[in-house]
Design a protein around this motif. Structure first.
Motif, PDB file in Angstrom:
ATOM      1  N   ARG A 122      46.737  -7.281  39.025  1.00 58.15           N
ATOM      2  CA  ARG A 122      45.952  -7.739  37.881  1.00 58.15           C
ATOM      3  C   ARG A 122      45.902  -9.276  37.830  1.00 58.15           C
ATOM      4  O   ARG A 122      44.844  -9.867  37.636  1.00 58.15           O
ATOM      5  N   LYS A 143      42.575 -11.645  38.354  1.00 59.40           N
ATOM      6  CA  LYS A 143      42.203 -12.645  37.343  1.00 59.40           C
ATOM      7  C   LYS A 143      42.063 -14.036  37.976  1.00 59.40           C
ATOM      8  O   LYS A 143      41.104 -14.772  37.716  1.00 59.40           O
ATOM      9  N   VAL A 161      39.901  -0.880  35.811  1.00 60.39           N
ATOM     10  CA  VAL A 161      40.821  -1.656  34.965  1.00 60.39           C
ATOM     11  C   VAL A 161      40.847  -1.085  33.547  1.00 60.39           C
ATOM     12  O   VAL A 161      39.882  -0.461  33.086  1.00 60.39           O
ATOM     13  N   THR A 168      42.747  -5.578  30.703  1.00 56.53           N
ATOM     14  CA  THR A 168      42.370  -6.361  31.886  1.00 56.53           C
ATOM     15  C   THR A 168      40.883  -6.720  31.821  1.00 56.53           C
ATOM     16  O   THR A 168      40.490  -7.838  32.184  1.00 56.53           O
TER      17      THR A 168
END
Ligand code: COS
Length: 382
Positions: free
Chosen positions: A6, A10, A61, A65
């Motif tokens: 995650r 990002k 996700v 998220t």
């Protein structure tokens, strides 16, 4: 998705947005189009499948998220997000949330890869906020439905391969119960597109009318396999979409704050940086405080959504607060930039126009207020 993956996702999106997309913002403004190679790069990053479950080829996700990614995407012109925005949101989630296993298997892998673009057809010339009053008709004839009607302001319609279409299947019920949702291939005979809408902002995003004239849709394409569920499907899609859009609003507010601080520190008047003046500081502080409040609200709501709680009211609170907030932040950003902020050379000028739409689409601020008050009353009355 584990925490490390995650964080990596990002960071990848953050770098792509800041290093690749931000330098292209002016070109998108001038061309009113996102360069084709950027579409291909967004596909390679897997972003078309952000919210589509992994078993169908997406990144799958959770909402928490999703909003973290939305914070990043909001940093740049909304046109870039719009490229895959309908595949992530309103153009796929009807199938994800309420589709039959066969519908999911047939459509979601292609939506996840970006091979096809999905689009959401609810709004009509006479039907905006009053979404339950859909006039487009779908009449059953044997194993098909015949669809007639007009949809308006449909995002990504010029690129769409498939529509989630809301149409009335029961003319004896003029309200929500008479509406069904269909999956309609965009190349079906009888579908015609209007000319691209000329808009106030969000250049590079494409919307237009879609005309349905005796379009035949296989009965198996009714989402969930049952008539009369379409309005509820649309509302569930919007409950999720409103949290995502709120995340975009936060990201854009933070970009505008970044631009504002940068300008205030570098711009000198009366012999010193304007950031030294308390009236400028007050505007910066108000913008930062409101953006932080919206960020916290969006994260809190996303967490509750992931825990399976009912978040209809919270999603409306997010959308209402975050979209109004970014409008105020954009206004202050222009004010801090002074005359320069009114000029097309600065990013704040187009963001000022771009963010206006956030208070309108996926439900106006007034509809969010109505939803919030209704849910409060429902909870009180039990
Ligand atoms: N999730 C699941 N079901 C929902 C729901 C939700 N968030 N909201 C409403 N429903 C259900 C209701 O429970 C009701 O079901 P029952 O008949 O079984 O009780 C049904 O849907 C009708 O609901 P309601 O009576 O509240 O519908 P209204 O016509 O009063 O409309 C508003 C409600 C105004 C909130 C709705 O039309 C709306 O959101 N409008 C804005 C549309 C919009 O956002 N358009 C933007 C364009 S799309 S990008």
């Amino acid at each position: 998705m584990d925490l490390e993956t995650r964080a990596h996702l990002k960071e990848t999106v953050r770098r792509f947005v800041r290093e690749r997309l931000v330098p292209l913002e002016r070109k998108v403004e001038e061309d009113d189009a996102v360069p084709a190679e950027v579409r291909a790069e967004l596909k390679r990053l897997g972003l078309f499948g952000l919210t589509i479950p992994a078993e169908y080829g997406g990144l799958g996700v959770d909402m928490a998220t999703d909003v973290e990614i939305a914070f990043e995407l909001g940093w740049t012109s909304p046109a870039f997000r719009s490229v895959m925005g309908t595949n992530i949101g309103i153009g796929s989630q009807g199938i994800v949330i309420d589709g039959t296993p066969e519908q999911k298997k047939k459509w979601l892998p292609k939506l996840a890869s970006g091979e096809i673009v999905g689009s959401f057809a609810l709004t009509e010339p006479d039907i905006g906020s009053d979404a339950a009053s859909v006039k487009t008709r779908a009449v059953k004839r044997g194993d098909r439905y015949v669809v007639n009607g007009t949809k308006r302001f449909i995002t990504n319609a010029p690129y769409a391969n498939v529509f989630t279409l809301m149409a009335r299947t029961d003319p004896s019920d003029p309200g929500a119960g008479g509406v069904s949702a269909f999956i309609v291939a965009a190349d079906s005979k009888g579908i015609r597109l209007g000319k691209a809408d000329a808009k106030m902002g969000q250049r590079g995003t494409k919307t237009c009318d879609v005309f349905f004239e005796d379009v035949e849709v296989p009965a198996e394409n009714i989402i969930g396999g049952r008539e009369g569920q379409g309005f509820k499907t649309a509302m569930k899609v919007l409950d999720r979409g409103r949290i995502h859009i709120s995340g975009i609003c936060v990201g854009t507010a933070e970009r505008l704050i970044h631009e504002s601080v940068g300008y205030a520190v570098n711009r000198k008047q009366f012999g010193k940086p304007i950031a030294d003046f308390q009236l400028i500081q007050a505007m910066l502080a108000d913008s930062r405080t409101e953006a932080s409040a919206a960020r916290a609200l969006v994260l809190e709501t996303a967490g509750r959504y992931d825990r399976g709680e009912r978040t209809t009211m919270d999603a409306a609170c997010c959308k209402y607060f975050a979209s109004e907030m970014v409008g105020r932040v954009a206004d202050r950003a222009v004010q801090i930039h002074g005359g320069a902020g009114y000029m097309a050379e600065t990013a704040v000028e187009h963001f000022y126009r771009d963010v206006r739409l956030f208070r309108i689409y996926e439900g106006t601020s007034q509809i969010q207020q109505l939803v919030i008050a209704r849910e409060m009353r429902r909870a009180f009355e039990g």
